[in-house]
Design an enzyme around this catalytic site. Structure first.
Site, PDB file in Angstrom:
ATOM      1  N   LYS A  19      51.722  35.293  40.347  1.00 16.93           N
ATOM      2  CA  LYS A  19      51.629  34.405  39.184  1.00 16.93           C
ATOM      3  C   LYS A  19      52.903  34.421  38.336  1.00 16.93           C
ATOM      4  CE  LYS A  19      46.614  34.874  38.959  1.00 16.93           C
ATOM      5  NZ  LYS A  19      45.445  35.068  38.080  1.00 16.93           N
TER       6      LYS A  19
ATOM      7  N   PRO B  61      46.269  30.646  35.041  1.00 19.26           N
ATOM      8  CA  PRO B  61      46.364  29.863  36.278  1.00 19.26           C
ATOM      9  C   PRO B  61      46.244  30.718  37.530  1.00 19.26           C
ATOM     10  CG  PRO B  61      48.111  29.261  34.740  1.00 19.26           C
ATOM     11  CD  PRO B  61      47.452  30.482  34.186  1.00 19.26           C
ATOM     12  N   GLU B  62      45.737  30.093  38.580  1.00 20.30           N
ATOM     13  CA  GLU B  62      45.672  30.747  39.877  1.00 20.30           C
ATOM     14  C   GLU B  62      47.063  30.767  40.502  1.00 20.30           C
ATOM     15  OE1 GLU B  62      42.600  31.821  41.124  1.00 20.30           O
ATOM     16  OE2 GLU B  62      41.575  31.075  39.340  1.00 20.30           O
TER      17      GLU B  62
ATOM     18  N   ARG C 107      36.086  38.464  32.007  1.00 18.71           N
ATOM     19  CA  ARG C 107      36.130  37.085  32.491  1.00 18.71           C
ATOM     20  C   ARG C 107      34.722  36.657  32.871  1.00 18.71           C
ATOM     21  NH1 ARG C 107      40.358  37.846  30.675  1.00 18.71           N
ATOM     22  NH2 ARG C 107      42.456  37.534  31.526  1.00 18.71           N
TER      23      ARG C 107
ATOM     24  N   ASN D 113      40.353  33.773  38.420  1.00 25.19           N
ATOM     25  CA  ASN D 113      38.905  33.770  38.274  1.00 25.19           C
ATOM     26  C   ASN D 113      38.216  32.751  39.176  1.00 25.19           C
ATOM     27  OD1 ASN D 113      37.020  35.355  36.819  1.00 25.19           O
ATOM     28  ND2 ASN D 113      36.395  33.531  35.680  1.00 25.19           N
TER      29      ASN D 113
END
Length: 264
Positions: A51, A2-3, A250, A166
């Protein structure tokens, strides 16, 4: 993974539901912490740091959690059916009218509140935390410290600034007008930091993540997850390639017309 805005919103919602309340039930279904009982403790606050999430309790105790790839905190009313299976539950915090359930939280740790820096002290400035000119300058300096590094990798490095994942890596590179493999020396680091914070902040209070301002379905992002589809700006086919090595690799999305520069 998750961002930072996803974690920020989860922390805000947990804080609203739990802070100032006493736990009726506090279970950690994790091998290391299975014998811990948090029942009877007061929840002081829930706070995100990049995060990472910290749930702070009375008695100078904090519960650290990290979503990794598939973790999540859900809020339910007592007796409400859970949306994920019970075998994924790693933490359960219940107050009189709400139940917070942590699913697939691979990283859990109980620690003294004054030792939280042991887990997050290495992070760069939190893009959604307390922000001022000093923290902005620190993020810029950290980003510029390795001028030969690929800008896409530098943006993802939580030691540079905390919160970019990402999605925002792809969108910041698009807005900078460079491919993700462009060296940091070829971009304005202050503008990169400004854009990263702007995008995260714009989405911090809602579950939907929009970087274009376009509300139509499929037009919320400039290039992220648009591999093989037209760029929303110039209609050139968006490309996708791997960036990073090993477990850190990624997918990187970019428009070869709007984002000139090195490619994988």
């Amino acid at each position: 993974m998750p961002e930072g805005d996803t974690v920020f919103l989860a922390g805000h919602r947990l804080n609203e539901a739990l802070a100032g309340r006493r736990l009726l039930r506090g279970e950690l279904r994790h091998p290391r912490w299975a014998t811990a009982d948090l029942s009877g403790r007061d929840v002081l606050e829930v706070r995100s740091v990049g995060k990472h999430l910290f749930t702070r309790f009375s008695g100078d105790l904090s519960l650290h959690s990290h979503f990794r790839m598939d973790g999540a905190w859900h809020l339910y009313r007592p007796g409400e059916r859970w949306r994920r299976p019970g075998h994924q539950v790693r933490a359960l915090l219940e107050v009189p009218d709400r139940v917070a359930v942590g699913f697939a939280l691979h990283d859990l740790e109980l620690l003294p509140t004054d030792q939280e820096s042991r887990l997050v002290g290495h992070l760069g400035p939190d893009l959604l935390g307390d922000w001022d000119a000093e923290r902005a300058a620190e993020a810029v300096a950290r980003l510029a410290a390795d001028p030969d590094r690929e800008v896409g990798l530098a943006l993802l490095d939580q030691r540079v600034m905390a919160g970019v994942g990402n999605l925002y890596k792809a969108e910041v590179c698009f807005l900078l007008g460079v491919s993700p493999w462009t060296p940091v020396s070829a971009v304005d680091p202050a503008e990169a930091v400004r854009l990263a914070r702007k995008l995260l902040l714009a989405n911090a209070w809602r579950p939907e993540q929009n970087t274009t301002g376009l509300m139509e379905r499929g037009r919320q992002h400039w290039v992220f997850e648009r591999g093989g589809r037209p760029c929303l700006r110039c209609a050139t086919k968006v490309r996708v390639g791997g960036q990073g090595a090993g477990v850190l690799e990624r997918p990187a999305y970019w428009c070869p017309r709007c984002q000139p520069g090195p490619i994988a």
